[in-house]
Design a protein around this motif. Structure first.
Motif, short mmCIF file in Angstrom:
data_model
loop_
_atom_site.label_atom_id
_atom_site.label_comp_id
_atom_site.label_asym_id
_atom_site.label_seq_id
_atom_site.Cartn_x
_atom_site.Cartn_y
_atom_site.Cartn_z
N ARG A 185 0.75 -1.42 0.04
CA ARG A 185 0.03 0.02 -0.17
C ARG A 185 0.79 1.29 0.14
NH1 ARG A 185 -4.97 -0.02 3.89
NH2 ARG A 185 -6.14 0.48 2.03
N ASP A 186 1.89 1.52 0.73
CA ASP A 186 2.97 2.14 0.75
C ASP A 186 3.40 2.53 -0.56
OD1 ASP A 186 4.60 4.52 1.43
OD2 ASP A 186 6.09 3.07 2.34
N ALA A 187 3.91 1.58 -1.35
CA ALA A 187 4.25 1.58 -2.91
C ALA A 187 3.22 2.08 -3.70
CB ALA A 187 4.80 0.30 -3.24
N LEU A 188 2.17 1.63 -3.44
CA LEU A 188 1.01 2.35 -4.51
C LEU A 188 0.87 3.59 -4.18
CD1 LEU A 188 -1.72 -0.41 -4.17
CD2 LEU A 188 -0.28 0.06 -6.42
N ARG A 189 0.73 3.99 -3.09
CA ARG A 189 0.78 5.72 -2.90
C ARG A 189 1.90 6.45 -3.24
NH1 ARG A 189 -3.09 3.03 -2.06
NH2 ARG A 189 -4.35 3.06 -0.17
N ARG A 190 3.09 5.90 -3.22
CA ARG A 190 4.31 6.59 -3.55
C ARG A 190 4.10 6.71 -5.21
NH1 ARG A 190 8.41 7.21 -0.26
NH2 ARG A 190 8.09 6.51 1.86
#
Length: 335
Positions: free
Chosen positions: A74-79
């Protein structure tokens, strides 16, 4: 597993199902049919070699592997979204839903005026308020299920960011016509009259010195300065009588009505309760109570999310209107 075999759209499906725990709701979020979401999950399961989600009576429950994967994915998607500028945020056109963790004190003081402001600026935006007293608060922030937590925190881990919204002291509430209403409140009154206090967790929940520590985040459990109260009554030779302890503020006016009990509450809440009903009086404590900082806490991965930044600014503006803005003095009580 090679990234070359991975359809990155599968990660968006994982993210939506993890958030909603429901295939139909995830499909609506992604504009996909339930069968398309189910098919995407099957492909992802084959790639990672794990079921990821199990059907239960309450929806799609994530497996241990899914729980371990979720924060980083989820962190990667937001970035990626922030880097590419995907879905630019326009408050007036947005239908985004924000989840805020707060107790009823914060809801009364900050979130009620925030909601009123959003109705004008962002009529399509929805707010979901979750209790900040839940024991898995830090975990819910880590997993992205809570956008913003508002409360009093004595310790915040490095992975989270904070912003001070307002500072406030304490106040004493009493009913109109109370025997102590016509004079300055004295320390002996806090020993003579039974007290109503707020606490959302005690030692049985792991509270230490009025705070509960979980995953590096220490949140306030007792909504009053117990040490200052006890020190203030030393000269009387009598201990305070904590007769009623409640987990929320809504019961306080009813408890004080028709009784001689006193209640120790945050000054900003005292001001709101006095204004709303007219049946309560607010007084300064007869001892030097400490001041507390009400802060917003969020995960650092949301630092550059345009929608999240907008939300934080709106919350800060509501705090400014309430008398804070980071260094406000909060409510002042009569002596």
């Amino acid at each position: 597993m090679s990234i070359g075999r991975m359809d990155l759209n599968l990660l968006k499906v994982f993210d939506a199902v993890f958030e909603d725990r429901n295939l139909v709701l995830a499909g609506r979020r992604l504009h996909l049919s339930q069968s398309a979401v189910s098919h995407a999950l099957t492909r992802l399961r084959e790639l990672v070699g794990d079921e990821l989600f199990l059907r239960t009576g309450k929806g799609m429950a994530p497996t241990g592997r899914a729980l371990a994967m979720a924060p980083a994915l989820r962190d990667a998607l937001r970035r990626i979204e922030a880097t590419l500028g995907v879905e630019p945020f326009s408050p007036a056109q947005s239908s985004r839903r924000f989840v805020i963790a707060a107790n009823d004190h914060v809801t009364v003081v900050l979130l009620a005026p925030l909601s009123a402001a959003l109705l004008k600026e962002a009529p399509g935006v929805d707010l979901v308020i979750r209790p900040s007293t839940r024991l898995d608060l830090a975990e819910q922030i880590d997993l992205g299920r809570i956008d913003l937590a508002i409360g009093i925190f004595s310790q915040v881990p490095a992975r989270l960011n904070t912003r001070t919204l307002l500072t406030h002291g304490e106040a004493i509430l009493m009913r109109r016509g109370h025997p102590a209403a016509r004079r300055k409140l004295q320390a002996k009154d806090l020993a003579r009259y039974p007290l109503v206090t707020m606490s959302v967790g005690g030692q049985e929940e792991g509270a230490v010195d009025g705070f509960i520590l979980e995953r590096g985040l220490a949140r306030q459990s007792e909504m009053f300065d117990r040490h200052a109260l006890e020190e203030g009554l030393v000269a009387t030779g009598l201990p305070p009588r904590l007769r009623v302890t409640v987990p929320h503020s809504l019961a306080i006016p009813a408890l004080l009505r028709g009784s001689d009990m006193l209640s120790i509450v945050p000054a900003s809440l005292a001001q709101a309760l006095v204004r709303s009903g007219g049946e309560l009086l607010m007084r300064q404590p007869p001892y030097p109570a400490g001041r507390s900082m009400l802060r917003a806490v969020w995960h650092r991965r949301n630092d550059h999310d345009a929608a999240h930044t907008w939300l934080r600014e709106r919350v800060a503006a509501a705090a400014m209107a309430a008398g804070g803005g980071g260094d406000g003095q909060g409510a002042r009580a009569a002596p």
